[in-house]
Design an enzyme around this catalytic site. Structure first.
Site, PDB file in Angstrom:
ATOM      1  N   HIS A  19      77.983 -45.276  61.973  1.00  0.00           N
ATOM      2  CA  HIS A  19      77.656 -46.570  62.585  1.00  0.00           C
ATOM      3  C   HIS A  19      78.301 -47.721  61.823  1.00  0.00           C
ATOM      4  CE1 HIS A  19      75.028 -48.574  65.644  1.00  0.00           C
ATOM      5  NE2 HIS A  19      75.422 -49.607  64.921  1.00  0.00           N
ATOM      6  N   HIS A  21      80.834 -51.135  62.841  1.00  0.00           N
ATOM      7  CA  HIS A  21      81.570 -51.901  63.855  1.00  0.00           C
ATOM      8  C   HIS A  21      82.886 -52.414  63.288  1.00  0.00           C
ATOM      9  CE1 HIS A  21      78.371 -51.920  66.868  1.00  0.00           C
ATOM     10  NE2 HIS A  21      77.545 -51.964  65.835  1.00  0.00           N
ATOM     11  N   GLU A 206      66.284 -51.064  68.318  1.00  0.00           N
ATOM     12  CA  GLU A 206      66.517 -51.954  67.175  1.00  0.00           C
ATOM     13  C   GLU A 206      65.730 -53.246  67.408  1.00  0.00           C
ATOM     14  OE1 GLU A 206      70.385 -53.678  67.065  1.00  0.00           O
ATOM     15  OE2 GLU A 206      70.216 -54.381  64.995  1.00  0.00           O
ATOM     16  N   ASP A 284      76.642 -50.661  59.596  1.00  0.00           N
ATOM     17  CA  ASP A 284      76.635 -51.549  60.764  1.00  0.00           C
ATOM     18  C   ASP A 284      77.727 -52.628  60.647  1.00  0.00           C
ATOM     19  OD1 ASP A 284      75.759 -52.209  63.279  1.00  0.00           O
ATOM     20  OD2 ASP A 284      73.863 -53.115  62.667  1.00  0.00           O
ATOM     21  N   ASP A 285      77.434 -53.726  59.955  1.00  0.00           N
ATOM     22  CA  ASP A 285      78.394 -54.823  59.784  1.00  0.00           C
ATOM     23  C   ASP A 285      78.392 -55.328  58.340  1.00  0.00           C
ATOM     24  OD1 ASP A 285      79.153 -55.293  62.665  1.00  0.00           O
ATOM     25  OD2 ASP A 285      76.993 -55.635  62.817  1.00  0.00           O
TER      26      ASP A 285
END
Ligand SMILES: [Zn+2]
Length: 342
Positions: A19, A21, A206, A284-285
């Site tokens: 996961h 991005h 989420e 994630d980010d």
């Protein structure tokens, strides 16, 4: 008398990263350089040298998060920028012990500057292929549709993704604000993706509760769930995820940064783990949340008391939940055993 083993280095633990991005993987220093190069004026929140304060549990906060994300994305303008981003993401992942990376991208955002949707995806896949060869990291792409756009756009994207199944694309995702629209609206896009051999990995559970995870399973045929942490609120759903072996791509630092949970210890890692729900910890980010892959395992260790044996099991779950070919999985799993034995 037994001597406790000193804590093992989590960056040396082989794992799969499922996961992450595209723009969100950027190094903060690279963002500043690219902004300078292209004359982009960045919001102060992105230039302070510290992760911005975000609170995405209300729509305004989510909008702010998206605005920062868009500003960062607007700094990626040329094929060379794309190549740099992907190479650096791979380098960072290798440093954190990742042996397999599935990076998530909506090529629509880059299409206008790269000559259209098809060239954009081809440039990305080419960059992934080069970065993979340069760093030795196994890398594939999840094409992600945007929930804020029309479901027909998602279908177009699904057809495109399927054309590149076997040439670097392994999955189809759905991202952005879960509070908007219904998962069901995207069922055709996901059917196209699944029939084309892609793994369905939409975001769910989420910003909204267990119902959004159920929708991902029932309406989108999800084989994995992006986040899925809110499933912890529903024991029956946890059982279902565990029985079906649906991996949740849990991103603890992201959850805290976006205010899904107040503190790292509130992210329900233990609840999912004890229920037998497979997890793949993800960053994630990192650009916006300030931490990368190994740091997520650190959170499990520090805030949830995961022992090295349990952390090794988390790493195994990430590897088994990945789309990595069997030989790659076997090699990584053997590495996990070695890590634990030394
Ligand atoms: Zn995500």
């Amino acid at each position: 008398m037994e001597h406790p083993h000193p804590p093992r280095d989590l960056r040396l633990l082989p794992k799969a990263h499922l996961h992450l991005h595209f723009t969100g993987s950027m190094r903060p220093a690279t963002l500043l350089e690219l902004a300078g190069e292209h004359g982009v004026h960045l919001p102060d929140a992105l230039t302070g040298g510290e992760p911005p304060k975000l609170r995405a549990t209300d729509e305004r906060g989510w909008f702010r998060f998206q605005r920062l994300y868009d500003a960062a994305r607007s700094c990626l303008r040329t094929p060379e920028d794309i190549r740099r981003l992907v190479r650096e993401a791979a380098e960072e992942d290798v440093r954190d012990g990742s042996g397999w990376l599935e990076i998530q991208v909506d090529p629509t955002s880059y299409a206008p500057r790269l000559g259209g949707l098809i060239p954009a995806l081809e440039i990305i896949l080419d960059a992934v292929d080069s970065a993979s060869r340069e760093t030795g990291l196994g890398m594939r792409v999840i094409v992600a549709a945007n929930r804020m756009k029309h479901p027909l756009d998602a279908r177009t994207l699904a057809r495109l993704a399927v054309r590149y199944a076997g040439s670097g694309v392994i999955g189809f995702g759905l991202s952005n604000d879960e509070r908007r629209g219904m998962a069901r609206d995207f069922d055709r896009a996901f059917a196209i993706a699944r029939e084309g051999g892609l793994l369905a990995a939409p975001h769910g559970g989420e910003l909204t509760g267990p119902a959004s995870v159920r929708d991902c399973l029932d309406d989108l045929g999800a084989a994995r769930i992006g986040h899925g942490v809110r499933a912890a609120e529903d024991p029956r759903l946890l059982r279902r995820l565990a029985e079906r072996g649906v991996t949740c791509e849990v991103c603890p630092a992201s959850n805290v940064a976006l205010g899904v949970y107040e503190k790292p210890e509130q992210v329900p890692l233990r609840t999912l783990y004890e229920a037998g729900v497979p997890m793949a910890l993800g960053a994630d980010d990192p650009l916006l949340f300030g931490s990368r892959l190994a740091a997520q395992y650190e959170i499990a260790r520090t805030h949830h008391g995961f022992t090295d044996a349990e952390l090794a099991e988390l790493a195994r779950q990430s590897i088994r939940g990945s789309a990595a070919p069997p030989d790659v999985q076997a090699k990584l799993l053997a590495g996990v055993d070695e890590w634990l034995e030394c």
